[in-house]
Design a protein around this motif. Structure first.
Motif, mmCIF file in Angstrom:
data_model
loop_
_atom_site.group_PDB
_atom_site.id
_atom_site.type_symbol
_atom_site.label_atom_id
_atom_site.label_comp_id
_atom_site.label_asym_id
_atom_site.label_seq_id
_atom_site.Cartn_x
_atom_site.Cartn_y
_atom_site.Cartn_z
ATOM 1 N N ILE A 718 0.838 -1.203 0.000
ATOM 2 C CA ILE A 718 0.000 0.000 0.000
ATOM 3 C C ILE A 718 0.872 1.252 0.000
ATOM 4 O O ILE A 718 0.609 2.208 -0.749
ATOM 5 C CB ILE A 718 -0.930 -0.018 1.226
ATOM 6 N N ARG A 719 1.901 1.243 0.803
ATOM 7 C CA ARG A 719 2.789 2.403 0.869
ATOM 8 C C ARG A 719 3.480 2.648 -0.468
ATOM 9 O O ARG A 719 3.595 3.790 -0.929
ATOM 10 C CB ARG A 719 3.829 2.181 1.972
ATOM 11 N N GLY A 720 3.907 1.577 -1.118
ATOM 12 C CA GLY A 720 4.560 1.733 -2.420
ATOM 13 C C GLY A 720 3.623 2.279 -3.479
ATOM 14 O O GLY A 720 4.015 3.117 -4.299
ATOM 15 N N ALA A 721 2.368 1.813 -3.480
ATOM 16 C CA ALA A 721 1.401 2.339 -4.456
ATOM 17 C C ALA A 721 1.145 3.824 -4.239
ATOM 18 O O ALA A 721 1.037 4.600 -5.202
ATOM 19 C CB ALA A 721 0.095 1.552 -4.361
ATOM 20 N N ALA A 722 1.043 4.241 -2.983
ATOM 21 C CA ALA A 722 0.827 5.665 -2.701
ATOM 22 C C ALA A 722 2.031 6.504 -3.112
ATOM 23 O O ALA A 722 1.884 7.594 -3.683
ATOM 24 C CB ALA A 722 0.523 5.853 -1.214
ATOM 25 N N ILE A 723 3.221 6.004 -2.846
ATOM 26 C CA ILE A 723 4.436 6.759 -3.215
ATOM 27 C C ILE A 723 4.547 6.868 -4.730
ATOM 28 O O ILE A 723 4.879 7.941 -5.264
ATOM 29 C CB ILE A 723 5.673 6.080 -2.601
ATOM 30 N N ASN A 724 4.270 5.787 -5.440
ATOM 31 C CA ASN A 724 4.328 5.842 -6.909
ATOM 32 C C ASN A 724 3.306 6.818 -7.474
ATOM 33 O O ASN A 724 3.509 7.392 -8.550
ATOM 34 C CB ASN A 724 4.098 4.452 -7.495
ATOM 35 N N THR A 725 2.207 7.015 -6.766
ATOM 36 C CA THR A 725 1.185 7.948 -7.242
ATOM 37 C C THR A 725 1.620 9.388 -7.052
ATOM 38 O O THR A 725 1.517 10.206 -7.970
ATOM 39 C CB THR A 725 -0.144 7.695 -6.507
ATOM 40 N N VAL A 726 2.123 9.733 -5.867
ATOM 41 C CA VAL A 726 2.425 11.141 -5.576
ATOM 42 C C VAL A 726 3.749 11.598 -6.175
ATOM 43 O O VAL A 726 3.944 12.797 -6.422
ATOM 44 C CB VAL A 726 2.428 11.393 -4.050
ATOM 45 N N LYS A 727 4.665 10.670 -6.427
ATOM 46 C CA LYS A 727 5.975 11.103 -6.920
ATOM 47 C C LYS A 727 5.901 11.678 -8.330
ATOM 48 O O LYS A 727 6.811 12.394 -8.756
ATOM 49 C CB LYS A 727 6.961 9.936 -6.890
ATOM 50 N N LEU A 728 4.826 11.380 -9.060
ATOM 51 C CA LEU A 728 4.705 11.882 -10.426
ATOM 52 C C LEU A 728 4.550 13.399 -10.453
ATOM 53 O O LEU A 728 4.808 14.030 -11.474
ATOM 54 C CB LEU A 728 3.511 11.220 -11.118
ATOM 55 N N TRP A 729 4.106 14.002 -9.357
ATOM 56 C CA TRP A 729 3.885 15.443 -9.319
ATOM 57 C C TRP A 729 5.108 16.211 -8.860
ATOM 58 O O TRP A 729 5.062 17.439 -8.744
ATOM 59 C CB TRP A 729 2.695 15.744 -8.400
ATOM 60 N N VAL A 730 6.177 15.529 -8.582
ATOM 61 C CA VAL A 730 7.413 16.177 -8.137
ATOM 62 C C VAL A 730 8.439 16.012 -9.257
ATOM 63 O O VAL A 730 8.616 14.911 -9.778
ATOM 64 C CB VAL A 730 7.927 15.536 -6.829
ATOM 65 N N PRO A 731 9.105 17.095 -9.681
ATOM 66 C CA PRO A 731 9.153 18.432 -9.079
ATOM 67 C C PRO A 731 8.425 19.511 -9.874
ATOM 68 O O PRO A 731 8.592 20.689 -9.586
ATOM 69 C CB PRO A 731 10.649 18.715 -9.093
ATOM 70 N N ASN A 732 7.645 19.149 -10.885
ATOM 71 C CA ASN A 732 7.192 20.169 -11.838
ATOM 72 C C ASN A 732 5.713 20.519 -11.760
ATOM 73 O O ASN A 732 5.262 21.384 -12.507
ATOM 74 C CB ASN A 732 7.514 19.696 -13.274
ATOM 75 N N THR A 733 4.947 19.850 -10.929
ATOM 76 C CA THR A 733 3.506 20.067 -10.904
ATOM 77 C C THR A 733 3.128 20.811 -9.633
ATOM 78 O O THR A 733 3.265 20.273 -8.538
ATOM 79 C CB THR A 733 2.756 18.730 -10.976
ATOM 80 N N GLN A 734 2.684 22.021 -9.797
ATOM 81 C CA GLN A 734 2.252 22.843 -8.661
ATOM 82 C C GLN A 734 0.727 22.868 -8.611
ATOM 83 O O GLN A 734 0.069 22.772 -9.648
ATOM 84 C CB GLN A 734 2.803 24.270 -8.790
ATOM 85 N N PRO A 735 0.139 22.998 -7.406
ATOM 86 C CA PRO A 735 0.788 23.157 -6.092
ATOM 87 C C PRO A 735 1.103 21.833 -5.421
ATOM 88 O O PRO A 735 1.526 21.815 -4.267
ATOM 89 C CB PRO A 735 -0.276 23.910 -5.303
ATOM 90 N N MET A 736 0.865 20.705 -6.125
ATOM 91 C CA MET A 736 1.091 19.414 -5.482
ATOM 92 C C MET A 736 2.545 19.230 -5.066
ATOM 93 O O MET A 736 2.828 18.658 -4.007
ATOM 94 C CB MET A 736 0.676 18.290 -6.425
ATOM 95 N N ASP A 737 3.466 19.738 -5.872
ATOM 96 C CA ASP A 737 4.887 19.574 -5.560
ATOM 97 C C ASP A 737 5.221 20.168 -4.198
ATOM 98 O O ASP A 737 5.865 19.536 -3.360
ATOM 99 C CB ASP A 737 5.720 20.242 -6.667
ATOM 100 N N THR A 738 4.764 21.392 -3.942
ATOM 101 C CA THR A 738 5.056 22.041 -2.665
ATOM 102 C C THR A 738 4.429 21.284 -1.506
ATOM 103 O O THR A 738 5.068 21.084 -0.455
ATOM 104 C CB THR A 738 4.536 23.490 -2.692
ATOM 105 N N MET A 739 3.200 20.832 -1.662
ATOM 106 C CA MET A 739 2.518 20.116 -0.588
ATOM 107 C C MET A 739 3.232 18.797 -0.271
ATOM 108 O O MET A 739 3.386 18.423 0.908
ATOM 109 C CB MET A 739 1.071 19.858 -0.982
ATOM 110 N N ILE A 740 3.687 18.098 -1.288
ATOM 111 C CA ILE A 740 4.366 16.820 -1.075
ATOM 112 C C ILE A 740 5.711 17.031 -0.403
ATOM 113 O O ILE A 740 6.102 16.295 0.513
ATOM 114 C CB ILE A 740 4.524 16.082 -2.420
ATOM 115 N N ARG A 741 6.432 18.059 -0.817
ATOM 116 C CA ARG A 741 7.740 18.335 -0.207
ATOM 117 C C ARG A 741 7.594 18.652 1.284
ATOM 118 O O ARG A 741 8.342 18.141 2.118
ATOM 119 C CB ARG A 741 8.412 19.500 -0.928
ATOM 120 N N GLU A 742 6.643 19.519 1.602
ATOM 121 C CA GLU A 742 6.467 19.889 2.999
ATOM 122 C C GLU A 742 6.077 18.678 3.844
ATOM 123 O O GLU A 742 6.568 18.502 4.964
ATOM 124 C CB GLU A 742 5.405 20.980 3.112
#
Length: 1161
Positions: A718-742
């Motif tokens: 489950i953790r791997g599926a969630a990480i694979n989903t959110v990592k696509l928005w880093v580093p170029n997709t805002q505002p998701m990139d900032t939220m994920i980094r924080e």
């Protein structure tokens, strides 16, 4: 253009400076594209920068241009394969995001790009075993495109591109020639992948290719779209040439079994096109040399096809076409009229065909709907507005005149008909009608809410219709002239018509009527969907069922209003314990609708949108309105949850199209994501949350919050599926990139040690503030207490957050429990480790936080960071910089990274220089030297080796490390060591130490190393019996004897040598002892003690050398080792030639007075 290329950067800057989507920008971009096609080298820089800018932007000229340029660079440019592979790897995440772009044209180009990217990256990842993240993204792209290929509602262009991608997967995931000499470098296939690859499952990929081949064959048999059929067949030629042994028999058997059964009901032109595509492929195969064994079967298939086409042609020619021709011929009444004259034709030759006669026989249904629309618009534009109005008026008059002619032919002389016609036409002059072809109107879906109720519908009598169909009564006909006349008079007087008052039905009759109507409409929708005539050119086009569904929903939601709901003082909604019959009836209807929706899910979106809107408008009228939207939405979601399919995106699209999503639904999506036993449910949950983040800005925070919390889930899947989903928005997709980094950084800070609170502050919390003055404790006043309070933030180190500011998730404790468990630490850092591959700046945060962690957390981090470091590689600039400038307290992490780099391969020259600089600049642990010591030259080895040996402390781990160092820096002597030869190997002799040099170095550096560590190191040398043989130890002892000052451990080593190798006893007892006596060994007490012990160990071989000692030292020796007296006395008595000297020795060796008086024999 090729000789005068434009400056790409200047041209691009000029295009970006002009107004967006302007003609000037289009011209500049076109000019730049022409130049880049001739000189494609700068494309890698331009596309790599621009693709990240336009990926999440709206449709624009620049976005389309960049994506088309990427497609050209990867698929059609002259760049090398390595350059294309590098571009593919850099743009992979961006291409995955663009698969969700709302513009079908962009998605189509992206699918075409990935068709080339997949084999390129497959070839690269077969040899690169340290980049599983790229393979995971490639697999996600593949899964998404296969979903597009299976979707029945996808755009035709995307579907065809997806099918070509599917066939490329078959090509890559099947085996090519096993002989390396026959392999084509442009044909990467499963043979290139080793069976033990860490993350590419070879058997799974081969099984998937077999399934996809079956799916392609199934599509060939079942598709009724000739474009899809042609696309499939056109790709088979390349497949057969590259995989002849596997695919050729399958293709021949498939074509032999194919028939145009799926095209039943379509025009002859469509069937002919399908047959032609099959025939072209068969003829092409017959000309290939590899298909020679199947030539007879191919010719047989061609013969069968010719017979089938001829038979179909005969059937169509024998089909009666009178109804169509009747529309082009004048009626019988016109032929009998005397005013209709025939034209005389002098020649008997048939008239030349005209454009009109050609169009009479042309089947317009074979043309795409968009082309027909364009043709109609172009023809209408040729008329002026006044001419168009005149044509419309003329058409209406012709319709009335044609009706009058029909009634005259059916019953001539009927005065009532003539009067009716006169009344209908007296307002406008009648144009004399002539033979006119009645236009053929194609049945199309009609909006039932916008239909005008016709008189025929008012006279609809279902009971009479059933009796007519069953044969009980004669069917009613309308050929009677009186009925036609009555119809004309009725149409003429419609303005005075009034509907009769409807019959008042009981409640049960109303429910029964509505239920039957809804059931009839649902059954009709099923028939329409299964009827071939309702097929549309575009799969995404709507059909009649949508309008009927909308009608049903609005009947249920808007037509009925609760009685007295809007009357003041009404208590209909106030008593919650009782349910009004009205709501019971409405809930029954909604339950019927819900049951239908569960069997055919797409109408659910229409229903929920109408419910939400109805609740909204009703609530504005009366706040006491009972909402239905949330209730029935939960009912649908709970019911459909058991029917979820990972490949079906219907449920996800339904939730994305909802006007409002309650928190209960988000909670349900979280539950789907954590259901690891059902991959289908997990896939639906994650894809839906991802859609909310990308397409629903108002729900972005909630959906992304759930995904981020799932990145800390204790279950790895489950953790791997969630990480694979959110990592696509880093580093170029805002505002998701900032939220994920924080979020990632705050979770990392939870691993830091909690700030230590001031003890005085703790004691103040349980007692009054007091002060000590002159030995007495007195209460403090308020000002003094305020001044002495400690701000908790002052005790926090840099980078720490206050406890209340740290983010909390349902899957992590507030503070990690110590001693830390590796699994729990991984929950905190895995997201950050994955993101660090894309954002190297996160490595700074990891090093900074590491210094403030507990030692057990640090040990877990050292073990967990291995995969990240291996994926970054030993030449990663940011990582090397951090190793050189690591913060205080994080040196052990830098050491772990160094160890990871040198575990399986030799350190690079850059790494060796970096560690040398660190050792010189900072007082680092000696373990930093271990990975690179073998790459140093001999002087550096001899300078740093004592520091490495000093880590020995009796524990097994340091001992094994030092043993590995000795093996790496010591050259194994040849078996002929000590003999004269000129053929000794000289490989690295100038860099490595000889065994003798190492042993001598350990003795000379015993003070720097420490006696205990030096003793342990010498013991390690003695355990390496293949290196430190007896002749080597003899050389060591000779070299040490040449030193002016003997090491303290020298005699201990000698004892260990003679104990290990008995052959050294003679050398020690003669040569070595004589030299030690010459050096007056008794002057150094530690060495003298070792000498005495060694003499006892090698006795009686040492007796001859011992007699060389002065009498005082000899007497001291036998006093300390009395066991030597008897042996020495016997040795002197038997072997000493000088009688006088013997008496002197006997005096020293005597045990008692009797021994002194006994003369020698």
């Amino acid at each position: 253009m090729a000789s005068n290329p434009v400056d790409p950067l200047q041209t691009l800057q000029a295009a970006l400076s002009v107004p967006a989507n302007s003609e000037e920008q289009a011209e500049l971009l076109s000019k730049l594209r022409d130049s880049l096609e001739q000189h494609p080298a700068p494309i890698r820089v331009l596309v790599g920068t621009l693709i990240t800018i336009v990926v999440n932007a709206g449709d624009s000229l620049l976005k389309t241009w960049v994506i088309d340029l990427l497609h050209f660079a990867i698929c059609r440019s002259t760049l090398s394969t390595e350059q294309k592979t590098q571009m593919s790897s850099q743009a992979l995440d961006t291409l995955y995001q663009l698969l969700e772009d709302p513009n079908p044209a962009i998605v189509k180009v992206v699918v075409q790009c990935l068709t080339t990217v997949y084999p390129l990256l497959f070839r690269s990842l077969c040899t690169n075993r340290t980049n599983p993240a790229a393979w995971n993204t490639v697999s996600a792209c593949k899964a998404r495109i296969l979903e597009l290929a299976d979707s029945p509602t996808i755009n035709l262009g995307i579907k065809i591109s997806s099918l070509k991608f599917m066939q490329r997967i078959i090509l890559v995931q099947t085996r090519g020639p096993p002989d390396p000499r026959l392999q084509n470098k442009n044909d990467p296939n499963i043979v290139l992948c080793p069976p033990d690859h860490p993350f590419i499952p070879v058997p799974h990929l081969e099984a998937e290719a077999a399934q996809l081949l079956e799916q392609v064959i199934k599509i060939l048999y079942t598709t009724s779209n000739v474009d899809i059929l042609s696309a499939l067949l056109n790709s088979w030629t390349a497949l057969i040439k590259l995989r002849p042994s596997m695919l050729l028999p399958v293709v021949v058997a498939t074509l032999k079994a194919w028939t145009p059964a799926a095209f039943v009901g379509q025009s002859a032109l469509v069937v002919k096109s399908a047959e032609k595509a099959i025939r072209i492929l068969l003829v092409h195969l017959s000309r290939l040399s590899i298909a020679a064994p199947y030539s007879s079967q191919i010719h047989e298939i061609l013969t069968i096809q010719v017979k089938r086409m001829e038979e179909e042609s005969r059937k169509r020619s024998s089909t009666p076409t009178a109804p169509r021709e009747a529309k082009k011929r004048p009626t019988t009444a016109d032929v009998d009229r005397p005013d209709v004259k025939r034209l005389k034709v002098d020649s008997t030759d048939p008239p030349a065909p005209t454009a009109a006669s050609f169009l009479d026989h042309f089947d317009f249904t074979a043309l795409p709907a968009s082309l027909i629309t364009d043709l109609i618009v172009v023809n209408l534009e040729t008329f002026s507005e006044s001419a168009l109005v005149g044509l419309v008026q003329s058409f209406r008059q012709n319709q009335v005149a044609g009706l009058a002619q029909t009634t005259t032919a059916a019953g001539p002389g009927d005065a009532s008909k003539e009067e009716a016609v006169a009344q209908m036409t007296q307002a406008d002059p009648v144009i004399p009608p002539g033979p006119m072809e009645v236009p053929q109107v194609k049945d199309e879906p009609i909006d039932p809410l916008q239909m005008d109720i016709d008189q025929d519908e008012l006279d609809y009598e279902p009971d009479r219709l059933n009796e007519e169909l069953s044969g009980t009564i004669e069917p009613q006909t309308f050929n009677d002239p009186s009925s036609v006349s009555q119809e004309l008079r009725l149409n003429a007087s419609l303005s005075d018509f009034k509907l009769p008052t409807p019959n008042d039905l009981s409640v049960s009759d109303r429910i029964s009527l509505i239920s039957k109507s809804v059931a009839r409409i649902c059954d009709l929708a099923v028939e329409l969907q299964s009827h071939p005539s309702t097929a549309v050119a575009e799969p995404s086009a709507g059909d009649a069922t949508d309008m009927w569904m909308l009608l049903i929903v609005r009947m249920i939601t808007r037509v009925s209003i609760p009685p007295g709901l809007y009357d003041e003082g009404d208590d209909l909604m106030e008593d919650d314990t009782k349910v009004h019959p009205f709501f019971e009836r409405q809930d029954q209807l909604r339950q019927t609708l819900c049951d239908y929706v569960m069997s055919d899910f797409p109408p659910a979106t229409t229903w929920m949108n109408e419910e939400w809107y109805n609740d909204h408008i009703q609530h504005e009228k009366n706040p006491r309105w009972r909402p239905n939207y949330d209730t029935w939405l939960n009912q649908i979601v709970v019911s459909y949850q058991t029917l979820l399919d990972g490949k079906d995106r219907t449920f996800a699209r339904f939730l994305l199209d909802l006007p409002s999503v309650p928190q209960d639904v988000l909670g349900l999506l979280r539950d789907l994501c954590v259901d690891s036993e059902s991959l289908e449910k997990m896939q639906v949950g994650f894809s839906t949350l991802k859609g909310f983040v990308m397409q629903r800005p108002t729900m972005r925070a909630d959906a992304l919050g759930i995904l981020l919390e799932l990145t800390t889930h204790p279950e790895r899947k489950i953790r791997g599926a969630a990480i694979n989903t959110v990592k696509l928005w880093v580093p170029n997709t805002q505002p998701m990139d900032t939220m994920i980094r924080e979020f990632a950084l705050q979770i990392l800070r939870k691993l830091q040690r909690a700030p230590v609170q001031d003890l005085a502050q703790t004691s103040d919390s349980s007692s009054e503030n007091k002060k000590v003055q002159n030995g007495n404790v007195e209460p403090m006043n308020q000002d003094e207490a305020t001044d002495t309070q400690v701000d908790p933030d002052e005790n926090m180190e840099d980078g720490q957050l206050p406890q209340e500011d740290l983010i909390q998730t349902p899957y992590l404790p507030e503070r990690i429990e110590l001693p830390a468990q590796k699994g729990q630490v991984l929950q905190h850092v895995e997201l950050l480790f994955v993101l660090s591959v894309k954002v190297p700046e996160f490595l700074d945060e990891i090093f900074s936080a590491y210094a403030q962690m507990d030692s057990t957390v640090q040990e877990a981090i050292q073990e967990l960071i291995t995969a990240l470091v291996q994926s970054l590689g030993p030449n990663h600039g940011k990582l090397l910089t951090l190793m050189r400038t690591c913060p205080s307290g994080s040196e052990s992490l830098a050491l772990r990274i160094l160890t990871i780099f040198t575990e399986r391969e030799r350190p690079s020259a850059q790494m060796v220089a970096l560690v040398k600089g660190l050792i010189n600049e900072r007082d680092l642990d000696a373990r930093f030297l271990i990975p690179i010591i073998a790459e140093m030259d001999k002087p550096d080895i001899m300078r740093h080796l004592p520091r490495i040996v000093s880590i020995l402390n009796g524990q097994p781990e340091p001992k094994n490390l030092v043993r590995s160092v000795f093996n790496s820096v010591v050259a194994i002597p040849p078996q002929t060591f000590g003999s004269v030869t000129s053929n000794l190997p000289r490989v690295r002799q100038s860099e490595l130490l000889t065994p003798a040099e190492l042993m001598v170095l350990l003795h000379e550096s015993e003070k720097d190393i420490g006696l205990k560590s030096a003793i342990e190191a010498i013991g390690i040398c003695f355990s390496m019996t293949d290196v430190f043989r007896s002749e080597i130890l003899a050389v060591v002892m000779q070299q040490i004897m040449d030193e002016p000052v003997l090491p303290v451990l020298f005699l201990r080593t000698v004892i260990q040598a003679v104990t290990t190798y008995k052959s050294l006893v003679k050398f020690v007892s003669t040569t070595l002892f004589s030299r030690l006596i010459t050096k007056k060994i008794w002057t150094n007490p530690p060495l003298w003690e070792g000498f005495i012990r060694c003499a006892k160990v090698i006795a009686p071989a040492s007796f001859g050398a011992l007699l060389q000692l002065p009498k005082d030292q000899l007497r001291e020796l036998v006093d300390k080792q009395p066991s030597l007296k008897a042996g020495l006395r016997e040795y002197v008595t038997k072997k000493a030639p000088n009688k006088a000297r013997v008496s002197g020795f006997l005096d020293i060796f005597a045990e008692n007075e009797d021994d002194l008086s006994t003369p020698p024999p």
